[in-house]
Design an enzyme around this catalytic site. Structure first.
Site, PDB file in Angstrom:
ATOM      1  CB  CYS A  76      -3.337  -5.589   5.860  1.00 35.64           C
ATOM      2  SG  CYS A  76      -2.698  -3.908   5.994  1.00 35.64           S
TER       3      CYS A  76
ATOM      4  CB  CYS B  39     -10.705   0.696  -7.588  1.00 38.12           C
ATOM      5  SG  CYS B  39      -9.725   0.079  -6.242  1.00 38.12           S
TER       6      CYS B  39
ATOM      7  CD  GLU C  82      -6.309  -8.148 -10.137  1.00 45.03           C
ATOM      8  OE1 GLU C  82      -6.016  -9.306 -10.392  1.00 45.03           O
ATOM      9  OE2 GLU C  82      -7.257  -7.851  -9.396  1.00 45.03           O
TER      10      GLU C  82
END
Ligand code: SAH
Length: 391
Positions: free
Chosen positions: A141, A130, A117
């Site tokens: 995480c 991004c 993505e």
């Protein structure tokens, strides 16, 4: 013919040097992912003059060509040679989502077959892209949905820079009035950039190169969960901006949220960052990302401890209210709680921003980027068992 096959061999040798451990099925060298230096080496091996580098780069990155025969100022011999052994190949855009707030998300297919993505966040005076650096992530995480997907493979440098090239081209049609739609790039999509170091750096070089995408070094940001050897290597490699995902003011808490902290604890991480910032000089700072999770790390004592921890550390703090996803087990704090946390830090002298949540309706917010990853770690299966209480 002899020279041809020799050249082919040397190109393929360079290719194996350039591709590292990335999955790639094509026998051709993808010129899209070569930094100026790498392309220079390749062209030199092919017996070309140094000025060719600028010509070829402009065709690829400024004029967006896909066919070598379009390079009208390059010799026919080189164009034919490129046709034979090289390619310009972007990841394939599978779908585009547009949020009510203008944020855009593209799903792209990587060579691994999995989907990655890329997100574009428009603001009045800038546009931030991004980008993803890996298919999935190994770091796990606890509050990140990409982590829950497990890991598949590294992206090639062409796939990383390809996201920028595609976005720039598609956005030029959406924002014809803007000179540049993409003014900033953050490596904050799927993956841990430091664990795909060489490919990430080749792509970052291209982002900042005037013959590439010409984005200022202050506006290209590499974000890491704290892979200290990567930061140390960065010191010798680039002058891009650096962000670290801190998320906790002490090792005990951080190790539960960001497991890599057990290997590289906070003191070691901050030390490496200090050296990176000092090496850049020019009053450059490190961005400290801190995802706020209700009752986990958002209490007044956490703010106090954070402000003591970062005393003298050249940073700005970016607070990210947690973006929920199914089965995460974490909650976003109230707007009041976020504001109070921010104020505590501001009062002690820090430059603090709160990252506004964008693109939530299309699952494009931080930590919501999952793509479609064929997991090789089988973490997803394990996670499902844990989430359903079966393990
Ligand atoms: N691997 C890199 C880039 C990851 S994503 C890194 O760890 O820095 C960018 C940021 O979003 C990181 O700070 C990450 O910890 C944070 N993040 C991940 N999941 C989140 C979530 N659900 N809500 C808010 N922030 C999240």
């Amino acid at each position: 013919m002899l020279i041809f096959s020799l050249t082919t061999k040397s190109v393929l040798d360079s290719k194996s040097k350039l591709m590292n451990d990335t999955l790639t099925k094509s026998p051709k060298v993808n010129l899209l992912g070569l930094s100026q230096k790498q392309l220079g080496t390749l062209l030199e091996e092919l017996g070309e003059k140094p000025y060719r580098v600028a010509q070829v780069m402009k065709w690829i990155h400024h004029r967006n060509i896909d066919e070598f025969q379009e390079m009208s100022d390059v010799s026919k011999k080189l164009r034919d040679l490129f046709d034979d052994m090289a390619e310009i190949r972007e990841p394939e855009v599978v779908s585009e989502f547009v949020s009510v707030d203008g944020t855009r998300k593209w799903l792209m297919r990587s060579e691994s077959g999995s989907l990655i993505e890329t997100v574009f966040i428009p603001e009045d005076d800038r546009g931030t892209l991004c980008v993803s650096s890996q298919v999935g992530c190994v770091l796990d995480c606890k509050f990140c949905s990409t982590g829950k997907q497990g890991f598949n493979s590294n992206l090639t440098s062409a796939e990383i820079i390809g996201q920028v090239r595609i976005a720039r081209r598609l956005l030029a049609e959406v924002y014809p009035e803007r000179k540049r739609a993409v003014t900033n790039v953050v490596l904050m999509g799927m993956g841990e950039p430091m664990l795909n170091f060489d490919n990430m750096i080749a792509a970052v070089d291209l982002m900042m190169d005037d013959l590439g995408y010409g984005i200022s070094k202050r506006k290209v940001t590499i974000s890491t969960a704290g892979v200290v050897p990567g930061i140390n290597k960065l010191i010798e490699t680039t002058d891009a901006s650096l962000a670290i995902s801190l998320h906790a003011p002490n090792d005990e808490l951080r190790s539960t949220l960001v497991p890599i902290n057990k290997k590289y604890p906070i003191a070691m991480l901050l030390e490496a960052c200090k050296r990176y910032a000092a090496n850049l000089g020019d009053k450059r700072t490190i961005t400290v990302e801190y995802t706020l999770m209700h009752k986990v790390n958002d209490q007044p004592e956490h703010a106090k401890e954070l402000s003591e921890l970062l005393k003298g550390f050249p940073c700005k703090i970016n607070l990210i209210p947690f973006n929920p996803f199914e089965g995460s087990g974490f909650k976003r704090p109230s707007t009041m709680a976020v504001k109070a946390f921010k104020e505590r830090l501001v009062k002690t002298g820090y430059n603090v921003t709160v990252r506004t949540t964008r693109g939530e309706d299309i699952n494009a917010a931080c930590g919501q980027l999952v793509g479609v990853v064929e997991d090789k770690t089988r973490r997803q299966e394990k996670y499902k068992l844990i989430a359903t209480g079966a393990a």
